[in-house]
Design a protein around this motif. Structure first.
Motif, PDB file in Angstrom:
ATOM      1  N   GLY B  42       4.495   4.692 -39.419  1.00  0.00           N
ATOM      2  CA  GLY B  42       5.676   5.428 -39.820  1.00  0.00           C
ATOM      3  C   GLY B  42       5.700   5.749 -41.307  1.00  0.00           C
ATOM      4  O   GLY B  42       6.689   6.236 -41.827  1.00  0.00           O
ATOM      5  N   LYS B  45       1.673   9.308 -42.568  1.00  0.00           N
ATOM      6  CA  LYS B  45       0.299   9.801 -42.601  1.00  0.00           C
ATOM      7  C   LYS B  45       0.104  10.990 -41.669  1.00  0.00           C
ATOM      8  O   LYS B  45      -0.384  12.046 -42.079  1.00  0.00           O
ATOM      9  CB  LYS B  45      -0.676   8.673 -42.193  1.00  0.00           C
ATOM     10  N   SER B  46       0.498  10.797 -40.410  1.00  0.00           N
ATOM     11  CA  SER B  46       0.274  11.877 -39.445  1.00  0.00           C
ATOM     12  C   SER B  46       1.097  13.101 -39.801  1.00  0.00           C
ATOM     13  O   SER B  46       0.633  14.236 -39.637  1.00  0.00           O
ATOM     14  CB  SER B  46       0.643  11.416 -38.031  1.00  0.00           C
ATOM     15  N   THR B  47       2.301  12.879 -40.289  1.00  0.00           N
ATOM     16  CA  THR B  47       3.143  14.014 -40.666  1.00  0.00           C
ATOM     17  C   THR B  47       2.468  14.836 -41.760  1.00  0.00           C
ATOM     18  O   THR B  47       2.408  16.071 -41.689  1.00  0.00           O
ATOM     19  CB  THR B  47       4.512  13.512 -41.148  1.00  0.00           C
ATOM     20  N   GLN B  88      -3.996  12.184 -33.581  1.00  0.00           N
ATOM     21  CA  GLN B  88      -3.883  10.780 -33.207  1.00  0.00           C
ATOM     22  C   GLN B  88      -3.830  10.636 -31.684  1.00  0.00           C
ATOM     23  O   GLN B  88      -4.428   9.731 -31.123  1.00  0.00           O
ATOM     24  CB  GLN B  88      -2.612  10.210 -33.832  1.00  0.00           C
ATOM     25  N   HIS B 202      -6.255   2.053 -39.217  1.00  0.00           N
ATOM     26  CA  HIS B 202      -5.639   0.770 -39.544  1.00  0.00           C
ATOM     27  C   HIS B 202      -6.684  -0.332 -39.602  1.00  0.00           C
ATOM     28  O   HIS B 202      -6.361  -1.489 -39.794  1.00  0.00           O
ATOM     29  CB  HIS B 202      -4.563   0.418 -38.516  1.00  0.00           C
ATOM     30  N   SER B 401       6.508   7.261 -34.835  1.00  0.00           N
ATOM     31  CA  SER B 401       5.084   7.390 -35.120  1.00  0.00           C
ATOM     32  C   SER B 401       4.303   6.618 -34.060  1.00  0.00           C
ATOM     33  O   SER B 401       4.837   5.735 -33.397  1.00  0.00           O
ATOM     34  CB  SER B 401       4.777   6.847 -36.500  1.00  0.00           C
ATOM     35  N   GLY B 403       2.047   4.285 -33.983  1.00  0.00           N
ATOM     36  CA  GLY B 403       1.984   2.836 -34.051  1.00  0.00           C
ATOM     37  C   GLY B 403       3.297   2.180 -33.668  1.00  0.00           C
ATOM     38  O   GLY B 403       3.321   1.118 -33.040  1.00  0.00           O
TER      39      GLY B 403
HETATM   40  N1  ATP Z   1       8.994  15.195 -34.545  1.00  0.00           N
HETATM   41  C1  ATP Z   1       9.651  14.199 -35.186  1.00  0.00           C
HETATM   42  N2  ATP Z   1      10.996  14.092 -35.093  1.00  0.00           N
HETATM   43  C2  ATP Z   1      11.652  13.100 -35.728  1.00  0.00           C
HETATM   44  N3  ATP Z   1      11.076  12.161 -36.499  1.00  0.00           N
HETATM   45  C3  ATP Z   1       9.725  12.207 -36.623  1.00  0.00           C
HETATM   46  C4  ATP Z   1       8.953  13.228 -35.974  1.00  0.00           C
HETATM   47  N4  ATP Z   1       7.654  13.034 -36.282  1.00  0.00           N
HETATM   48  C5  ATP Z   1       7.622  11.948 -37.083  1.00  0.00           C
HETATM   49  N5  ATP Z   1       8.860  11.442 -37.301  1.00  0.00           N
HETATM   50  C6  ATP Z   1       9.197  10.286 -38.150  1.00  0.00           C
HETATM   51  O1  ATP Z   1       8.531  10.434 -39.379  1.00  0.00           O
HETATM   52  C7  ATP Z   1       8.046   9.202 -39.864  1.00  0.00           C
HETATM   53  C8  ATP Z   1       6.565   9.312 -40.179  1.00  0.00           C
HETATM   54  O2  ATP Z   1       5.836   9.414 -38.974  1.00  0.00           O
HETATM   55  P1  ATP Z   1       4.245   9.559 -38.936  1.00  0.00           P
HETATM   56  O3  ATP Z   1       3.897   9.883 -37.525  1.00  0.00           O
HETATM   57  O4  ATP Z   1       3.796  10.493 -39.974  1.00  0.00           O
HETATM   58  O5  ATP Z   1       3.768   8.084 -39.290  1.00  0.00           O
HETATM   59  P2  ATP Z   1       2.266   7.526 -39.428  1.00  0.00           P
HETATM   60  O6  ATP Z   1       2.072   7.136 -40.834  1.00  0.00           O
HETATM   61  O7  ATP Z   1       1.303   8.472 -38.860  1.00  0.00           O
HETATM   62  O8  ATP Z   1       2.337   6.192 -38.560  1.00  0.00           O
HETATM   63  P3  ATP Z   1       1.263   5.565 -37.503  1.00  0.00           P
HETATM   64  O9  ATP Z   1       0.357   4.690 -38.261  1.00  0.00           O
HETATM   65  O10 ATP Z   1       2.128   4.735 -36.609  1.00  0.00           O
HETATM   66  O11 ATP Z   1       0.618   6.663 -36.798  1.00  0.00           O
HETATM   67  C9  ATP Z   1       8.381   8.172 -38.801  1.00  0.00           C
HETATM   68  O12 ATP Z   1       9.514   7.468 -39.215  1.00  0.00           O
HETATM   69  C10 ATP Z   1       8.682   8.985 -37.566  1.00  0.00           C
HETATM   70  O13 ATP Z   1       9.656   8.343 -36.799  1.00  0.00           O
END
Ligand code: ATP
Ligand code: MG
Lengths: 318, 509
Positions: B42, B45-47, B88, B202, B401, B403
């Motif tokens: 969360g 990263k993916s965002t 992912q 990770h 996210s 994870g």
């Molecule tokens: N489409 C969406 N709508 C609402 N919230 C979102 C959306 N996509 C991501 N988020 C929120 O944005 C935040 C970042 O999410 P992201 O997927 O980028 O995390 P991450 O770093 O990739 O984590 P992980 O290691 O679990 O994959 C999280 O709090 C997630 O809940």
């Protein structure tokens, strides 16, 4: 291919049994009649099949028949349009409606079931309103004999709707199984997001499938109007979308999307028509018509499901 | 050094309802560089990657490619700029064949009708499969492949784009040891050829072995960067979570009862001719290592009755038990947390609360009515203890996210009180902080006399969490290693079917 083989077998068995019990089945007149009907139903079933492959559905086909039929009759007999113009209009109207469905479904993300259910109600209502609930017809076809003769004519001894179906099926086979667009249809049906991530304009793919369905519905609609020769707006084409869906599903299309073939849809259509014929020829009360059809669709789908379970298990074993 | 970096992003922000996913984030990468992007679940990263890939639009900030401002409105724009993206989540289409997946959207066509050139598409696909060591035909339907092989198809697809930058979002989370090695090697090769890679994982071991630089995100903000020489486990962890994690791997102290859980002649549908037998002690964590297709998940499914044509004789303590159906297993307190948690463990449209309490909802009812308050309290406790990052208990799981979704499923199962717990890849996609928490929970369960079987493809996890390790090769257990003999070397030897002297027999009769 294996999938189609099973249902083809079912079709062959049904034909053999019917022919054995009532030899009339293989008379030239009866076969021509069946071929004619397969042509009529097959054309729009292919369109519906494409829509189903994208994971959608089109419930409005029957009502579109009524609407385009009423308009065709009016255009030819009351407004005296030249027949090519009238025929083009009868095709363009369903295409346009299909485009609207596609646009609403792919842009606004409204569920196809709901959009086309609305279509089913609206077009039927419009057809009845325009015709003022009067049964429409074509009279003696004065001025458009050519159009009538084409739809009721024969080519190489085959009824015209059947010939048109063969041509359309051949084209659509290439479209679905060999062209880029066909591949995108299958891809979108399985997983739209993943397809979009590959840089494909999934909205356009989905919308196009509804336009094609509209086009084929329009063509079928003209043939059907001349086949029945009278269009009573309240029940012309009633339930036809369900025949199309049944044919597609029997032929291996999955309502979840991503699966299906043209050959399968053709065999599915043929199976349904042979069944209808069988009900008539074997003296089964025609009130049982739907029940027989429902049972066969059910058996077909169930058998297919069991076969797939089996082969999935075998695949794991290897 | 003077040339502009291949890609630079500045001040990128992105908010979702209730969450600020990215807040003024910067990142740059030069040609041929491998940048690892790390952070908790969360962290964003993916965002950030989805913004580079054209899936999301940023709320603010700019993206420069080769020093020129670039607008990435959709996936096609990203591809045109030479950015390939391995997501992912798996994005392969099971109803198409391998070649169709690799070239989806870029099919070679024959004029004039735009029909697909089937000869060419297959011929073009084969070299990529070879390069990845993926031993399948390009005309195999993808749903016939294992998850790991499907992941390799995704990687082949990214390679075939001939991109300048390849983004890999947890590419190894469903790969096993040898494939992971192959991929890391590939990353090095690509970088030599001048292709840049952003690598999200990770698994810190992987990052140490391939990254030139690490960029750390925390709560949607830049939390620092490390050069190659500075990449150390502890340093990374504390940058990611903002605190020290002590006792990352907790050692077992409890007395064990060897031979408490006896499995004899377990046969799975995949290896019907191999009868697997082993003993597990009460209170121990028995790790299961092996290469892809070694039959570990299949063995687990056979044990809990999920495999209709599988069979096994089980002994729990003195009691002989027979399991025909998963229900029997659950009644006996034998649970399996499946590998494919996203599809088998979650209703993604439902909220966090509804998902967490789904299996135990009966505990929260009185006369058939759900006691919302009590339910919510339990869920809130879970969220805190597993550090699940969600705006509220009511957020749809779909929007969390990757994870964090995993944590929810896992938390759900760990809260039950099992006699035998089989965990298939328990920490896939889970960040280090939460991993520590999950290891602690597993250890706690073990201390409370549960038998834990842990299937894992994460070498570090196998080495440090298990009390003993069973290594499988082609459907058989090729040997069991005691803690003292657990080395990467020994495990790899057994995994490829070699005999070594340190290995013990899987059971004593
Ligand atoms: N489409 C969406 N709508 C609402 N919230 C979102 C959306 N996509 C991501 N988020 C929120 O944005 C935040 C970042 O999410 P992201 O997927 O980028 O995390 P991450 O770093 O990739 O984590 P992980 O290691 O679990 O994959 C999280 O709090 C997630 O809940
Ligand atoms: Mg992520």
């Amino acid at each position: 291919m294996k999938k189609e083989f099973g249902i083809f077998l079912l079709l062959a068995v049904l034909c053999a049994v019917t022919a054995a019990i009532n030899p009339k089945f293989i008379s030239a007149v009866n076969l021509t009649n069946i071929a004619n009907l397969i042509g009529l139903f097959g054309i729009f079933s292919i369109g519906l099949g494409l829509v189903i492959i994208t994971g959608g559905i089109d419930l409005s086909v029957g009502s579109m028949f009524a609407l385009s039929g009423v308009l065709l009759s009016l255009a030819l007999t009351s407004w005296h349009w030249p027949w090519p113009v009238a025929a083009a209009a009868a095709i363009l109207v369903p295409m346009l409606l299909g485009w609207c469905h596609g646009w609403l479904i792919s842009r606004l993300k409204i569920q196809p079931f709901i959009i086309t259910l609305c279509g089913l109600l609206v077009y039927r209502g419009l057809a009845r309103f325009i015709a003022q609930d009067n049964t429409m017809g074509f009279g003696s076809a004065e001025g458009f004999e050519t159009l009538r003769d084409i739809t009721k004519g024969k080519l190489f001894g085959l009824p015209m709707p059947f010939v048109i179906l063969l041509v359309i099926a051949a084209i659509m086979w290439f479209v679905l199984h060999r062209s880029v667009f066909g591949r995108y249809l299958l891809a979108v049906g399985r997983n739209e997001e993943a397809t979009r991530f590959s840089g494909i304009n999934t909205r356009r793919v989905i919308a196009t499938s509804y336009v094609i369905a509209g086009l084929l519905t329009g063509i079928s609609g003209i043939l059907l109007a001349f086949y029945t020769n009278s269009i009573s707006p309240s029940n012309h084409g009633n339930f036809y979308e369900l025949y199309g869906i049944a044919a597609a599903v029997l032929g291996g299309c999955s309502l979840r999307g991503g699966e299906g073939s043209i050959i399968g849809i053709l065999i599915g259509t043929a199976l349904l028509q042979v069944l209808q014929n069988l009900v008539n020829l074997l003296g089964i009360p025609s009130s049982l018509n739907f029940a027989v059809m429902g049972a066969v669709v059910f058996i077909g789908v169930l058998a297919d499901h069991l076969v797939q379970l089996r082969s999935a298990q075998r695949a794991v074993r290897i | 050094m003077s040339a502009a970096p291949l890609l630079e992003v500045r001040g990128i922000s992105k908010r979702f309802p209730g969450v600020i996913a990215l807040d003024n984030v910067a990142l740059e990468i030069s040609e041929g560089e491998v940048v690892a992007l790390v952070g908790e679940n969360g962290a964003g990263k993916s965002t950030l990657m989805k913004i580079l890939g054209g899936v999301y639009q940023p709320d603010g900030g700019e993206i420069l490619v080769g020093g020129q401002p670039a607008k990435i409105h959709n996936v096609t724009d990203a591809m045109r700029l030479g950015i390939a993206f391995i997501h992912q989540e798996l994005n392969v289409l099971g109803n198409l064949d391998v070649a169709a997946n690799v070239f989806l959207g870029r099919e070679p066509v024959m004029t004039p009708f735009k029909l697909i050139d089937r000869k060419k598409i297959h011929a073009d696909t084969e070299p990529y499969l070879k390069r990845l060591g993926l031993n399948v035909s390009s005309s195999t339907r993808v749903d016939q492949l294992s998850i790991a092989q499907q992941q390799m198809v995704e990687i082949a697809k990214a390679l075939s784009l001939n991109a300048r930058l390849i983004i890999m979002d947890e590419p190894t989370s469903s790969l096993t040891l040898s494939e992971t090695e192959r991929l890391l090697e590939l990353v090095r090769e690509l970088s030599k050829q001048g292709v840049s890679v952003i690598y999200i994982s990770h698994r810190l071991g992987e990052i140490q072995s391939c990254a030139d630089r690490v960029i750390v995100l925390r709560d949607g903000k830049n939390a620092g960067a490390l050069a190659k020489e500075e990449i150390f486990h502890d340093r990374l962890v504390s940058m990611m979570v903002g605190r020290e994690i002590k006792n990352f791997y907790t050692q077992s102290t409890a007395a064990k009862t060897p031979g408490y859980f006896k499995v004899r002649n377990a046969r799975s549908i995949r290896f019907p001719d191999q009868a697997v037998s082993f003993d597990a002690a009460r209170g121990e964590i028995l790790g299961f290592a092996g290469l892809v297709g070694a039959g570990r998940s299949e063995l687990a499914k056979a044990i809990v009755g999920l495999d209709p044509s599988g069979s096994s004789d089980l002994n729990l303590g003195e009691e002989k038990i027979s399991i025909r159906h998963p229900r029997d297993a659950i009644e006996r307190g034998i649970y399996l947390v499946p590998e494919n948690r996203r599809t088998e463990g979650l209703v993604v449209q439902m909220s966090v609360r509804e998902n967490v309490t789904l299996p135990s909802l009966k505990n929260f009812t009185r006369l058939g009515w759900i006691q919302r308050k009590r339910e919510r309290k339990t869920v809130e406790e879970q969220i805190v203890s597993l550090r699940i990052k969600t705006p509220t208990t009511e957020a749809a799981v779909m929007n969390l996210s990757g994870g964090n979704q995993q944590k929810i499923v896992l938390g759900k199962w760990l809260a039950m009180n099992p006699k035998v717990m089989i965990l298939d890849e328990p920490t896939r996609g889970i960040d280090v902080g939460a991993k520590a928490e999950i290891y602690r929970l597993m250890r706690e369960l073990a201390e409370r006399n549960t038998v834990i079987l842990m299937i894992s493809s994460d070498m570090e996890e196998i080495l440090h969490v298990s009390d003993r390790v069973a290594v499988m090769h082609e459907g058989e257990i090729s040997g069991i290693l005691d803690r003292a003999d657990c080395t990467e070397e020994n495990i790899m030897q057994l995994a490829v079917g070699k005999k070594i002297s340190a290995a013990k027999a899987p059971f004593s009769s």
